[in-house]
Design a protein around this motif. Structure first.
Motif, PDB file in Angstrom:
ATOM      1  N   LEU A  11      15.219   9.896   9.673  1.00 19.18           N
ATOM      2  CA  LEU A  11      15.455   9.100   8.485  1.00 19.18           C
ATOM      3  C   LEU A  11      16.839   8.464   8.579  1.00 19.18           C
ATOM      4  O   LEU A  11      17.840   9.158   8.659  1.00 19.18           O
ATOM      5  N   GLU A  12      16.874   7.137   8.577  1.00 21.38           N
ATOM      6  CA  GLU A  12      18.138   6.426   8.752  1.00 21.38           C
ATOM      7  C   GLU A  12      19.013   6.472   7.491  1.00 21.38           C
ATOM      8  O   GLU A  12      20.225   6.540   7.569  1.00 21.38           O
ATOM      9  N   ASP A  13      18.364   6.424   6.341  1.00 23.11           N
ATOM     10  CA  ASP A  13      19.103   6.401   5.071  1.00 23.11           C
ATOM     11  C   ASP A  13      18.663   7.594   4.224  1.00 23.11           C
ATOM     12  O   ASP A  13      17.536   7.657   3.753  1.00 23.11           O
ATOM     13  N   LYS A  14      19.574   8.555   4.002  1.00 23.40           N
ATOM     14  CA  LYS A  14      19.276   9.766   3.217  1.00 23.40           C
ATOM     15  C   LYS A  14      18.676   9.457   1.856  1.00 23.40           C
ATOM     16  O   LYS A  14      17.830  10.187   1.345  1.00 23.40           O
ATOM     17  N   ASN A  15      19.126   8.357   1.255  1.00 20.22           N
ATOM     18  CA  ASN A  15      18.698   8.035  -0.111  1.00 20.22           C
ATOM     19  C   ASN A  15      17.232   7.654  -0.209  1.00 20.22           C
ATOM     20  O   ASN A  15      16.672   7.635  -1.314  1.00 20.22           O
ATOM     21  N   ARG A  16      16.603   7.349   0.910  1.00 20.81           N
ATOM     22  CA  ARG A  16      15.191   6.987   0.862  1.00 20.81           C
ATOM     23  C   ARG A  16      14.287   8.192   0.657  1.00 20.81           C
ATOM     24  O   ARG A  16      13.088   8.049   0.436  1.00 20.81           O
ATOM     25  N   TYR A  17      14.865   9.411   0.750  1.00 20.69           N
ATOM     26  CA  TYR A  17      14.107  10.620   0.412  1.00 20.69           C
ATOM     27  C   TYR A  17      14.590  11.150  -0.941  1.00 20.69           C
ATOM     28  O   TYR A  17      14.529  12.329  -1.217  1.00 20.69           O
ATOM     29  N   GLN A  18      15.103  10.238  -1.769  1.00 15.85           N
ATOM     30  CA  GLN A  18      15.484  10.543  -3.150  1.00 15.85           C
ATOM     31  C   GLN A  18      14.835   9.504  -4.062  1.00 15.85           C
ATOM     32  O   GLN A  18      14.708   8.336  -3.685  1.00 15.85           O
ATOM     33  N   THR A  19      14.467   9.919  -5.255  1.00 14.28           N
ATOM     34  CA  THR A  19      14.047   8.944  -6.255  1.00 14.28           C
ATOM     35  C   THR A  19      15.291   8.215  -6.759  1.00 14.28           C
ATOM     36  O   THR A  19      16.409   8.728  -6.636  1.00 14.28           O
TER      37      THR A  19
ATOM     38  N   PRO B  89       9.684   5.199   5.330  1.00 11.48           N
ATOM     39  CA  PRO B  89       9.515   4.554   4.022  1.00 11.48           C
ATOM     40  C   PRO B  89       9.460   3.042   4.181  1.00 11.48           C
ATOM     41  O   PRO B  89      10.059   2.484   5.105  1.00 11.48           O
ATOM     42  N   LEU B  90       8.734   2.377   3.290  1.00 11.92           N
ATOM     43  CA  LEU B  90       8.706   0.916   3.304  1.00 11.92           C
ATOM     44  C   LEU B  90      10.063   0.364   2.861  1.00 11.92           C
ATOM     45  O   LEU B  90      10.795   1.027   2.122  1.00 11.92           O
ATOM     46  N   LYS B  91      10.381  -0.837   3.308  1.00 13.39           N
ATOM     47  CA  LYS B  91      11.656  -1.453   2.941  1.00 13.39           C
ATOM     48  C   LYS B  91      11.766  -1.598   1.424  1.00 13.39           C
ATOM     49  O   LYS B  91      12.797  -1.319   0.818  1.00 13.39           O
ATOM     50  N   ASP B  92      10.680  -2.035   0.798  1.00 14.44           N
ATOM     51  CA  ASP B  92      10.622  -2.157  -0.659  1.00 14.44           C
ATOM     52  C   ASP B  92       9.800  -0.998  -1.196  1.00 14.44           C
ATOM     53  O   ASP B  92       8.607  -0.881  -0.925  1.00 14.44           O
ATOM     54  N   ARG B  93      10.431  -0.121  -1.973  1.00 12.84           N
ATOM     55  CA  ARG B  93       9.752   1.069  -2.497  1.00 12.84           C
ATOM     56  C   ARG B  93       8.446   0.730  -3.224  1.00 12.84           C
ATOM     57  O   ARG B  93       7.456   1.454  -3.105  1.00 12.84           O
ATOM     58  N   SER B  94       8.470  -0.349  -4.013  1.00  8.15           N
ATOM     59  CA  SER B  94       7.319  -0.644  -4.870  1.00  8.15           C
ATOM     60  C   SER B  94       6.230  -1.459  -4.156  1.00  8.15           C
ATOM     61  O   SER B  94       5.248  -1.855  -4.775  1.00  8.15           O
ATOM     62  N   ALA B  95       6.405  -1.680  -2.847  1.00  6.12           N
ATOM     63  CA  ALA B  95       5.432  -2.490  -2.104  1.00  6.12           C
ATOM     64  C   ALA B  95       4.269  -1.660  -1.546  1.00  6.12           C
ATOM     65  O   ALA B  95       3.357  -2.208  -0.938  1.00  6.12           O
ATOM     66  N   SER B  96       4.311  -0.354  -1.763  1.00  4.64           N
ATOM     67  CA  SER B  96       3.226   0.487  -1.266  1.00  4.64           C
ATOM     68  C   SER B  96       1.918   0.127  -1.977  1.00  4.64           C
ATOM     69  O   SER B  96       1.918  -0.514  -3.031  1.00  4.64           O
ATOM     70  N   ARG B  97       0.833   0.572  -1.401  1.00  4.06           N
ATOM     71  CA  ARG B  97      -0.468   0.295  -2.017  1.00  4.06           C
ATOM     72  C   ARG B  97      -0.719   1.299  -3.142  1.00  4.06           C
ATOM     73  O   ARG B  97      -0.121   2.382  -3.182  1.00  4.06           O
ATOM     74  N   LEU B  98      -1.610   0.933  -4.035  1.00  2.78           N
ATOM     75  CA  LEU B  98      -1.965   1.796  -5.165  1.00  2.78           C
ATOM     76  C   LEU B  98      -3.484   1.798  -5.317  1.00  2.78           C
ATOM     77  O   LEU B  98      -4.102   0.740  -5.447  1.00  2.78           O
TER      78      LEU B  98
ATOM     79  N   PHE C 212       9.101   4.070  -7.306  1.00  2.00           N
ATOM     80  CA  PHE C 212       9.742   3.331  -8.392  1.00  2.00           C
ATOM     81  C   PHE C 212      11.097   2.782  -7.968  1.00  2.00           C
ATOM     82  O   PHE C 212      11.896   3.485  -7.365  1.00  2.00           O
ATOM     83  N   THR C 213      11.344   1.524  -8.331  1.00  2.00           N
ATOM     84  CA  THR C 213      12.677   0.934  -8.218  1.00  2.00           C
ATOM     85  C   THR C 213      13.276   0.911  -9.625  1.00  2.00           C
ATOM     86  O   THR C 213      12.562   1.045 -10.627  1.00  2.00           O
ATOM     87  N   LYS C 214      14.584   0.710  -9.710  1.00  5.76           N
ATOM     88  CA  LYS C 214      15.226   0.607 -11.020  1.00  5.76           C
ATOM     89  C   LYS C 214      14.678  -0.595 -11.795  1.00  5.76           C
ATOM     90  O   LYS C 214      14.495  -0.538 -13.013  1.00  5.76           O
ATOM     91  N   GLU C 215      14.398  -1.673 -11.067  1.00  9.27           N
ATOM     92  CA  GLU C 215      13.878  -2.888 -11.703  1.00  9.27           C
ATOM     93  C   GLU C 215      12.489  -2.634 -12.296  1.00  9.27           C
ATOM     94  O   GLU C 215      12.193  -3.059 -13.416  1.00  9.27           O
ATOM     95  N   LEU C 216      11.640  -1.924 -11.537  1.00 14.29           N
ATOM     96  CA  LEU C 216      10.290  -1.640 -12.016  1.00 14.29           C
ATOM     97  C   LEU C 216      10.334  -0.723 -13.240  1.00 14.29           C
ATOM     98  O   LEU C 216       9.587  -0.925 -14.214  1.00 14.29           O
ATOM     99  N   LEU C 217      11.230   0.257 -13.226  1.00 10.85           N
ATOM    100  CA  LEU C 217      11.374   1.142 -14.387  1.00 10.85           C
ATOM    101  C   LEU C 217      11.846   0.368 -15.613  1.00 10.85           C
ATOM    102  O   LEU C 217      11.413   0.641 -16.739  1.00 10.85           O
ATOM    103  N   SER C 218      12.716  -0.622 -15.402  1.00 10.49           N
ATOM    104  CA  SER C 218      13.174  -1.465 -16.513  1.00 10.49           C
ATOM    105  C   SER C 218      12.007  -2.253 -17.104  1.00 10.49           C
ATOM    106  O   SER C 218      11.897  -2.412 -18.332  1.00 10.49           O
ATOM    107  N   GLU C 219      11.118  -2.740 -16.233  1.00  8.43           N
ATOM    108  CA  GLU C 219       9.945  -3.475 -16.701  1.00  8.43           C
ATOM    109  C   GLU C 219       9.006  -2.559 -17.487  1.00  8.43           C
ATOM    110  O   GLU C 219       8.402  -2.970 -18.482  1.00  8.43           O
ATOM    111  N   VAL C 220       8.880  -1.325 -17.011  1.00 14.62           N
ATOM    112  CA  VAL C 220       8.036  -0.337 -17.704  1.00 14.62           C
ATOM    113  C   VAL C 220       8.572  -0.100 -19.117  1.00 14.62           C
ATOM    114  O   VAL C 220       7.822  -0.118 -20.103  1.00 14.62           O
ATOM    115  N   LYS C 221       9.884   0.104 -19.226  1.00  9.83           N
ATOM    116  CA  LYS C 221      10.512   0.314 -20.544  1.00  9.83           C
ATOM    117  C   LYS C 221      10.340  -0.897 -21.440  1.00  9.83           C
ATOM    118  O   LYS C 221      10.068  -0.782 -22.645  1.00  9.83           O
ATOM    119  N   ALA C 222      10.494  -2.088 -20.856  1.00 11.62           N
ATOM    120  CA  ALA C 222      10.437  -3.332 -21.634  1.00 11.62           C
ATOM    121  C   ALA C 222       9.057  -3.547 -22.259  1.00 11.62           C
ATOM    122  O   ALA C 222       8.938  -4.235 -23.289  1.00 11.62           O
TER     123      ALA C 222
END
Length: 341
Positions: free
Chosen positions: A158-166, A19-28, A184-194
């Motif tokens: 996988l070094e961090d189990k949480n990276r295979y969780q939303t 996984p990328l270090k920043d979840r939302s940095a992937s390409r779209l 999705f990060t929590k911050e990005l979801l907050s922006e979506v809601k906003a």
């Protein structure tokens, strides 16, 4: 319709291993399902494509550490176990390797006896029903002994189990992650809601059947394995109200999509409740609920590739995948994303 119609050539090095270090940095890649036109960007650009009033539907299932390694009692043979479905009274349907060594009556020890399992039956496709015995709380023991059940095409640890969780995973029960949500990060979801987008949640516990290869050449002869889903009353209302108001319903992932389409009546109204679904969506299917889909790039000849082809048209999807290969996108679970609308 042939399975081979959904083949594309994928260089092995494009299969994302980490996984990328920043979840939302992937390409779209954004794909217009009507024209077939696509544009390239990054996942955070999802904000440009969503509109106030849209309803984004996420799958809040949580992956359990479903892979266990044990020892066959009496022979000391190494056994690998994958938990698939919880039945009743600590009985699970499992995938066991090597299966030949595991006949009914076989006892397997895990974690020096912290957990033991007895095979009590062999069911469809050679899966084993296992009765577990332990002291304490099963989930805590599983968290201690189990590993995340990464797909076989991911060979890195996988070094961090949480990276295979939303970041919104809540209800335990999946043998695989709903991977579109991993971006999705929590911050990005907050922006979506906003920006005035509603976020609704459903639950579908992802089984391995979603990823099993299609072994028949005639697509219509393939049978999907069933998966358990839940749509809560208030969430059904949220989604139905969005539709009734003329707003779009956009599914995050094929699992959310399959849940919505399974729980929808022919009138396009989403029904609350829980059930099992083996819905198989392929070209020709008429969608009842979803207007758009956020998804990852899927395996050649897979049911998931057929699902996205049903939404955007096979020609548009295959052209987009050819472009993704040419542009060196990262594929599969830890890979890049596509938005179809």
């Amino acid at each position: 319709m042939k399975t081979s119609d959904f083949y594309y050539d994928l260089p092995k090095e494009l299969i994302a291993q980490d996984p990328l270090k920043d979840r939302s940095a992937s390409r779209l890649m954004h794909l217009d399902k009507v024209t077939g036109e696509f544009t390239h960007g990054h996942f955070r650009d999802i904000l440009h494509y969503l509109q106030p009033g849209d309803c984004l539907v996420i799958n809040d299932t949580k992956v359990i550490p479903a892979r266990l390694y044990g020892i066959k009692q009496g022979t000391e043979a190494a056994i690998e176990l994958l938990l698939l479905k919880r039945r009743e009274n600590d009985i699970w349907e499992t995938l066991v390797k090597p299966g030949k060594k595991c006949k009914p009556g076989t006892v397997i020890n895990f974690g020096d006896g912290l957990l033991t399992g007895e095979i009590i039956d062999i069911v469809e496709e050679g899966n084993r029903l296992i009765q577990f015995h332990y002291d304490g709380i099963f989930e805590e023991i599983l968290d201690q002994l189990g590993e995340m059940p990464l797909p076989p095409y991911i060979t890195h640890k996988l070094e961090d189990k949480n990276r295979y969780q939303t970041v919104y995973a809540r209800h335990e029960g999946s043998a695989a992650a709903p991977t579109a949500g991993l971006h999705f990060t929590k911050e990005l979801l907050s922006e979506v809601k906003a920006m005035g987008v509603q976020i609704a949640h459903v639950t579908l516990h992802v089984g391995l059947g979603t990823f099993r290869p299609v072994k028949v050449e005639d697509v219509t002869k393939h049978h999907m394995h069933s998966e358990f889903y839940v749509v809560e009353e208030d969430q059904a209302k949220l989604i139905n109200d969005a539709k009734a108001s003329g707003h779009r319903v956009i599914s995050v992932g094929t699992t959310s999509c399959r849940t919505l389409e399974s729980a929808a009546g022919e009138n396009g109204i989403l029904k609350a409740g829980s059930s099992w679904t083996d819905i198989f969506i392929y070209p020709g299917y008429q969608f009842k609920i979803i207007d758009g889909l956020i998804t990852n790039f899927h395996l050649p000849e897979s049911t998931l590739l057929m699902l996205v082809s049903a939404l955007a048209g096979k020609e548009h999807i295959m052209a987009a995948y050819e472009e993704a290969v040419r542009k060196r996108y990262r594929f599969f679970s830890f890979g890049d994303a596509m938005m179809i609308e």
